[in-house]
Motif scaffolding. Structure first.
Motif, short mmCIF file in Angstrom:
data_model
loop_
_atom_site.label_atom_id
_atom_site.label_comp_id
_atom_site.label_asym_id
_atom_site.label_seq_id
_atom_site.Cartn_x
_atom_site.Cartn_y
_atom_site.Cartn_z
N ILE A 1 -85.54 18.59 70.64
CA ILE A 1 -84.86 17.39 71.13
C ILE A 1 -83.53 17.28 70.40
N ALA A 2 -82.49 16.93 71.12
CA ALA A 2 -81.16 16.79 70.53
C ALA A 2 -80.49 15.58 71.16
N GLY A 3 -79.53 15.01 70.44
CA GLY A 3 -78.82 13.84 70.96
C GLY A 3 -77.37 13.82 70.50
N ILE A 4 -76.58 13.01 71.15
CA ILE A 4 -75.16 12.87 70.81
C ILE A 4 -74.74 11.42 71.08
N PHE A 5 -73.99 10.84 70.14
CA PHE A 5 -73.56 9.45 70.30
C PHE A 5 -72.32 9.20 69.44
N GLY A 6 -71.68 8.04 69.64
CA GLY A 6 -70.55 7.63 68.82
C GLY A 6 -69.20 8.05 69.33
N GLU A 7 -69.08 8.43 70.61
CA GLU A 7 -67.81 8.94 71.12
C GLU A 7 -66.82 7.81 71.43
N TYR A 8 -67.31 6.66 71.88
CA TYR A 8 -66.39 5.60 72.29
C TYR A 8 -66.28 4.51 71.21
N GLN A 9 -65.19 3.76 71.27
CA GLN A 9 -64.90 2.73 70.26
C GLN A 9 -65.70 1.45 70.53
N ILE A 10 -66.14 0.83 69.45
CA ILE A 10 -66.92 -0.40 69.56
C ILE A 10 -66.41 -1.45 68.55
N LYS A 11 -66.76 -2.72 68.77
CA LYS A 11 -66.43 -3.82 67.86
C LYS A 11 -67.70 -4.32 67.18
N LYS A 12 -67.57 -4.61 65.86
CA LYS A 12 -68.71 -5.21 65.16
C LYS A 12 -68.68 -6.73 65.30
N ASN B 1 -68.21 5.70 62.26
CA ASN B 1 -68.00 6.72 61.23
C ASN B 1 -69.33 7.38 60.87
N TRP B 2 -69.25 8.41 60.03
CA TRP B 2 -70.42 9.22 59.73
C TRP B 2 -71.52 8.41 59.08
N PHE B 3 -71.16 7.50 58.18
CA PHE B 3 -72.16 6.72 57.44
C PHE B 3 -72.86 5.71 58.37
N GLU B 4 -72.09 5.14 59.31
CA GLU B 4 -72.70 4.23 60.28
C GLU B 4 -73.65 4.99 61.21
N ALA B 5 -73.25 6.20 61.60
CA ALA B 5 -74.13 7.02 62.44
C ALA B 5 -75.40 7.40 61.69
N LYS B 6 -75.23 7.70 60.39
CA LYS B 6 -76.40 8.02 59.55
C LYS B 6 -77.37 6.84 59.50
N GLY B 7 -76.81 5.62 59.38
CA GLY B 7 -77.65 4.43 59.35
C GLY B 7 -78.39 4.24 60.67
N LYS B 8 -77.75 4.59 61.76
CA LYS B 8 -78.39 4.47 63.08
C LYS B 8 -79.59 5.40 63.19
N TYR C 1 -68.09 18.87 55.68
CA TYR C 1 -68.40 17.86 54.66
C TYR C 1 -69.06 16.62 55.23
N CYS C 2 -69.24 16.58 56.55
CA CYS C 2 -69.90 15.43 57.19
C CYS C 2 -71.12 15.91 57.96
N SER C 3 -71.99 16.60 57.27
CA SER C 3 -73.20 17.12 57.89
C SER C 3 -74.30 17.23 56.84
N PHE D 1 -77.94 17.15 61.18
CA PHE D 1 -77.23 16.00 61.72
C PHE D 1 -75.81 16.05 61.17
N GLY D 2 -74.83 15.80 62.02
CA GLY D 2 -73.47 15.87 61.52
C GLY D 2 -72.43 15.41 62.52
N GLN D 3 -71.22 15.38 62.04
CA GLN D 3 -70.07 15.00 62.86
C GLN D 3 -69.49 16.24 63.51
N ILE D 4 -69.16 16.13 64.80
CA ILE D 4 -68.59 17.27 65.52
C ILE D 4 -67.23 17.59 64.93
N HIS D 5 -67.02 18.86 64.60
CA HIS D 5 -65.79 19.28 63.92
C HIS D 5 -64.64 19.41 64.92
#
Length: 573
Positions: A496-507, A517-524, A553-555, A569-573
């Motif tokens: 199983i694989a997934g991809i997310f975080g491509e579009y901009q969002i507001k908190k 960012n990578w840390f927010e994705a990690k928390g998800k 450095y982000c994986s 798990f990591g950020q696409i380079h």
């Protein structure tokens, strides 16, 4: 395939068979009649049937093949062909003269015959009529004989001008050979197109001069014409997958190659050769025939299958006339009779209620398992003679642990806003992640390998959606990946694989939209594991096949507490 019933009647007596009954038998037997065609010829009405056969029944793609099938379906005895192999005393002598020069993987049999002292290659009137009934326009030359033999026996023969070959190589005593072409070798075919060959293309040579592309087309310089007085005829059985690959690489498909693509058996090639020579001798009584090249045919052992009577009753079920109180089934004698009608060698063991069935070589490709034999029995007995009913279930199955786990995981991913994606498991070899397992016979070059990772297809889906202004796609996919283990064995597992975080969002409303960012994705992801009640830890280590995709450095790699690896798990380079 368009067949003339008058032609079929020469091999099996169907004069008294009702046409509608014949069509019904063929259709229920797996040969759908697409159209009934009436042709008027010499004040006589001839009926032809346009029949489509399934891909696994290449043995029926000829008049002889379909006649044997009709004889089996109607329980009739086929007429003995006058070209039966038992009539020729020279058949065994041919085997003794043969030699092994062919590639066993690509060619099962190769036979070359020279014919000299030819007066005419015009075809007789009766032969032209048969071609017309089969939707082939007669040309009144050697091609009529080629087409006739192809229609009747299913074997495609290639004709060369013998004198042209001798002049081209400046030698009357030449040898035929079958070998791979050279890289960037040029070949001018008789369709006036020049093809560029490579080492994966088979060519037939006469003393190192290529006279044809194996199983496809003749060289322009040695093609036959109306003035041809001597022939070299090639009869061969090529590997079906090899011919398909060659046709696709060259962008060339001929009537000969299309027949090889459906797989031929080297059972009656000698008979077909004799029939062809006999036809040519009708108008050429002084014909001189010599065997030029003989390659020893490759034979395979016949397959023997065990057929259990209880399995027949279980699969086919009761016959019509059964009641709730009395269940009637197909009889043992009817099973044996059905198999013998199909020319299977059968031995029945009464104490065990089973048969040992030897499959004829002609049916070796489609009769592989016991269920295939049961299907043949049902086909000949008539599937419409069995009761149609749904199986009865004593209890309903339970949801196992793997199903419950997958369902919970899917629900959690959907709750995170991801969409489930389903994609093709065939990919291109050239990619950021190497896909090392190649298909033997791919449909197109872009889908010639089995995927070793799900990530590339997910990235391609995201990119396509971005190009179409769909910026809010986040998804996951279940799918099988393929790889080779340390023993070079092909392995298949589900990932199983997934991809997310491509579009901009507001908190919140006060902030500007920004990318995850990578840390927010990690928390998800950690939130996902918390929902699944999984204890995990993250570890930085060098990545394997995914190293070209992720940021160095982000994986990280995710592990369970028991040190079982979940995946990167990591950020696409």
């Amino acid at each position: 395939m368009q067949i003339s019933l008058k032609w079929v009647n020469e091999l099996v007596n169907i004069e008294t068979v009702n046409l509608d009954n014949l069509i019904e038998k063929l259709t229920l037997g797996g040969f759908e009649v697409e159209e009934i065609i009436e042709i008027k010829m010499d004040n006589e009405k001839r009926i032809t049937l346009d029949i489509s056969a399934t891909a696994n029944r290449s043995d029926s793609l000829s008049i002889q093949g379909i006649s044997l099938e009709i004889a089996a379906l109607l329980n009739k005895i086929p007429n003995m062909s006058k070209y039966s192999i038992n009539e020729f005393t020279w058949y065994k002598k041919i085997q003794d003269l043969s030699n092994n020069f062919i590639d066993k993987n690509n060619c099962l049999e190769f036979l070359g015959v020279s014919l000299e002292n030819i007066d005419t290659l015009r075809s007789p009137k009766w032969l032209k009529k048969k071609l017309i009934c089969s939707n082939i326009i007669p040309e009144n030359n050697f091609k009529d004989f080629q087409n006739y033999i192809l229609l009747e026996t299913g074997y495609p023969f290639e004709f060369y001008d013998l004198e042209k070959i001798k002049k081209k190589i400046n030698n009357s005593n030449f040898k035929l050979n079958l070998r791979s072409g050279k890289i960037n070798q040029k070949f001018l075919a008789n369709n006036n197109i020049e093809y560029t060959l490579n080492d994966s293309i088979l060519i037939v040579e006469a003393n190192q001069f290529p006279i044809s592309i194996g199983g496809l087309i003749t060289h322009k310089s040695v093609e036959c014409t109306r003035d041809t007085k001597s022939l070299l005829i090639e009869g061969s059985i090529f590997n079906a997958a090899k011919i398909r690959r060659q046709s696709r690489q060259l962008g060339l498909r001929t009537s000969r190659s299309s027949r090889y693509e459906k797989a031929l058996k080297n059972i009656d090639l000698i008979n077909a050769f004799d029939q062809l020579i006999s036809l040519l001798r009708i108008s050429n009584p002084n014909l001189i025939c010599k065997f030029h090249t003989l390659a020893k045919p490759i034979t395979k052992e016949k397959r023997t299958l065990i057929l259990n009577f209880n399995n027949i009753k279980k699969v086919l079920g009761p016959t019509k006339g059964s009641t709730k109180a009395i269940q009637k089934y197909i009889l043992v004698d009817q099973v044996t009779n059905s198999l013998k009608r199909l020319n299977f060698d059968v031995r029945y063991y009464k104490t065990d209620y089973r048969w040992d069935v030897t499959v004829p070589y002609l049916r070796s490709d489609d009769i592989i398992r016991e269920i295939d034999l049961i299907e043949e029995i049902g086909r000949l007995y008539g599937f419409d003679n069995f009761l149609t009913r749904l199986p009865r279930f004593k209890k309903i199955g339970k949801k196992d642990l793997s199903y419950k786990t997958r369902r919970k995981l899917t629900n959690c991913l959907l709750n995170l806003g991801l969409s489930e994606l389903i994609q093709y498991s065939l990919v291109n070899e050239k990619a950021y992640i190497k896909n090392e397992i190649e298909l033997i016979n791919p449909l197109v070059k872009d889908y010639a390998n089995l995927r070793s990772s799900l990530l590339l297809n997910l990235l391609k889906s995201i990119q396509k959606n971005i190009n179409q202004s769909n910026l809010e796609l986040e998804g996951f996919e279940y799918g099988h990946v393929f790889f080779k283990n340390d023993l070079n064995e092909i392995q298949e597992i589900e990932n199983i694989a997934g991809i997310f975080g491509e579009y901009q969002i507001k908190k919140n409303w006060m902030e500007k939209s920004k990318l995850l960012n990578w840390f927010e994705a990690k928390g998800k992801i950690e939130h996902l594991f918390k929902k699944l009640n999984l204890s995990t830890y993250w570890k930085y280590e060098k990545l394997g096949k995914e190293k070209n995709l992720f940021h160095p450095y982000c994986s990280a790699v995710i592990y369970l507490k028991n040190e079982k690896k979940l995946g990167p798990f990591g950020q696409i380079h």
